[in-house]
Design an enzyme around this catalytic site. Structure first.
Site, PDB file in Angstrom:
ATOM      1  CD1 TRP A 140      -2.227  -1.929   0.098  1.00 41.06           C
ATOM      2  CD2 TRP A 140      -3.007  -1.345   2.107  1.00 41.06           C
ATOM      3  NE1 TRP A 140      -3.290  -2.755   0.379  1.00 41.06           N
ATOM      4  CE2 TRP A 140      -3.796  -2.406   1.616  1.00 41.06           C
ATOM      5  CE3 TRP A 140      -3.313  -0.821   3.360  1.00 41.06           C
ATOM      6  CZ2 TRP A 140      -4.865  -2.941   2.327  1.00 41.06           C
ATOM      7  CZ3 TRP A 140      -4.378  -1.346   4.069  1.00 41.06           C
ATOM      8  CH2 TRP A 140      -5.143  -2.399   3.551  1.00 41.06           C
ATOM      9  CG  HIS A 170       9.440  -1.018  -3.381  1.00 41.20           C
ATOM     10  ND1 HIS A 170       9.391   0.161  -4.100  1.00 41.20           N
ATOM     11  CD2 HIS A 170       8.360  -1.743  -3.767  1.00 41.20           C
ATOM     12  CE1 HIS A 170       8.305   0.145  -4.875  1.00 41.20           C
ATOM     13  NE2 HIS A 170       7.663  -1.002  -4.692  1.00 41.20           N
ATOM     14  CD  GLU A 216       7.584   3.250  -4.795  1.00 42.40           C
ATOM     15  OE1 GLU A 216       7.131   3.050  -3.658  1.00 42.40           O
ATOM     16  OE2 GLU A 216       6.945   2.995  -5.837  1.00 42.40           O
ATOM     17  N   GLY A 240       3.980   1.447 -11.177  1.00 43.33           N
ATOM     18  CA  GLY A 240       3.115   2.629 -11.111  1.00 43.33           C
ATOM     19  C   GLY A 240       2.950   3.353 -12.429  1.00 43.33           C
ATOM     20  CB  SER A 284       1.557  -1.900 -14.221  1.00 42.51           C
ATOM     21  OG  SER A 284       2.101  -0.616 -13.962  1.00 42.51           O
ATOM     22  N   GLY A 319       1.034  -2.942  -6.324  1.00 44.15           N
ATOM     23  CA  GLY A 319       0.963  -1.630  -5.685  1.00 44.15           C
ATOM     24  C   GLY A 319      -0.428  -1.039  -5.837  1.00 44.15           C
ATOM     25  N   GLY A 320      -0.606  -0.214  -6.864  1.00 45.98           N
ATOM     26  CA  GLY A 320      -1.851   0.530  -7.062  1.00 45.98           C
ATOM     27  C   GLY A 320      -3.115  -0.309  -6.966  1.00 45.98           C
TER      28      GLY A 320
HETATM   29  C1  PEP Z   1       4.969  -1.866  -6.288  1.00 44.31           C
HETATM   30  O1  PEP Z   1       4.835  -0.867  -5.618  1.00 44.31           O
HETATM   31  O2  PEP Z   1       5.722  -2.762  -5.876  1.00 44.31           O
HETATM   32  C2  PEP Z   1       4.270  -1.981  -7.552  1.00 44.31           C
HETATM   33  C3  PEP Z   1       4.514  -3.014  -8.302  1.00 44.31           C
HETATM   34  O3  PEP Z   1       3.371  -0.968  -7.877  1.00 44.31           O
HETATM   35  P1  PEP Z   1       2.276  -0.992  -9.083  1.00 44.31           P
HETATM   36  O4  PEP Z   1       1.564  -2.316  -8.999  1.00 44.31           O
HETATM   37  O5  PEP Z   1       1.408   0.157  -8.811  1.00 44.31           O
HETATM   38  O6  PEP Z   1       3.057  -0.883 -10.356  1.00 44.31           O
END
Ligand code: PEP
Length: 250
Positions: free
Chosen positions: A10, A95, A97, A173, A213, A234-235
């Protein structure tokens, strides 16, 4: 056989009440899914509240990072013991980020991995190449270096608690998913490398997740690939309906 693992990250979304409500919805649709693992990583501050909603559920919890030390002068960090006392069994580590925004390097990520496994947490160890690296044909070199450095000192025994998440940075993302062929090619490469570093039996038992994604409309084809054992989402994990569809992949 490797048990599928669907994990929702999240990130820095939801306050405690929102986390509580979202987890309750997801807990309902995860009930009875006995052939797969579902893990949620809410913000650390919500872990404990959320763990109470999940007391009678099979949904597991993860922190979004973890420190290597049990306690001490590490302002802003959370220790493995704290993660466990808040009701989580796993931690996401490395991660993109954390690597990109907070400049965590392979050495620091390795310390976090070692700390997590030493305290019996499942380490969801993330690796991935940037778009520039993919376009310059260095994807496999980058991933190999991340794996060798990130897993340095992780014993064969500790590999039982390791999960690798392949997350191409250009797909996180952005709405751009790696094609199922691109993802499978990398997952097979990772498994072969793990067999070289450890042994085939260990490589065959480690779960390798794809992240970037993942959505309800692409999860089935990704999960149909022989070396894709799950997803780090993620999203789409912030919406109960879409995450429920993902954990109920066909
Ligand atoms: C993530 O944050 O690990 C990720 C894969 O994000 P998203 O699914 O939004 O691409």
């Amino acid at each position: 056989m490797r048990r599928p693992l669907l994990a929702g990250n999240w990130k820095m979304h939801t306050n405690i009440l929102e986390a509580y409500l979202l987890v309750a919805e997801i807990g309902k649709c995860a009930a009875g899914l006995n052939d797969r693992d579902v893990i949620l990583a809410p913000p650390n501050v919500a872990l404990n509240a959320v763990s109470r909603v999940l007391l009678d559920s099979d949904v597991l919890l993860a922190s979004q990072n973890v420190c290597w030390a049990e306690e001490g002068a590490f302002t802003g960090e959370i220790s493995p013991a704290m993660v466990k006392s808040a009701g989580a069994v796993a931690s996401i580590i490395g991660h993109s980020e954390r690597r990109q925004i907070f400049h965590e390097d392979d050495e620091m990520i390795n310390k976090r991995v070692l700390g997590a496994v030493e305290y019996g947490l499942i380490a969801i160890f993330c690796i991935g190449e940037t778009l520039e690296e993919r376009e310059s044909d260095t994807t496999f070199d980058i991933l190999e270096a991340q794996i060798r450095k990130g897993l340095a000192g992780v014993t064969a025994e500790a590999m039982k608690n390791m999960v690798v998440a392949y997350e191409p940075v250009w797909a996180i993302g952005t709405g751009k998913t790696a094609s199922k062929e691109q993802a499978q090619e990398v997952h097979a490469f990772i498994r072969k490398l793990l067999a070289e570093i450890y042994e085939k039996a260990i490589a065959d038992s480690v779960r390798i997740l794809y992240g970037g994604s993942v959505k309800p409309d692409n999860v089935d084809e990704l999960m149909a690939q022989p070396d894709i054992d799950g997803a780090l989402v993620g999203g789409a994990a912030l919406n109960a309906e879409s995450f429920c569809r993902i954990i109920n992949f066909n």
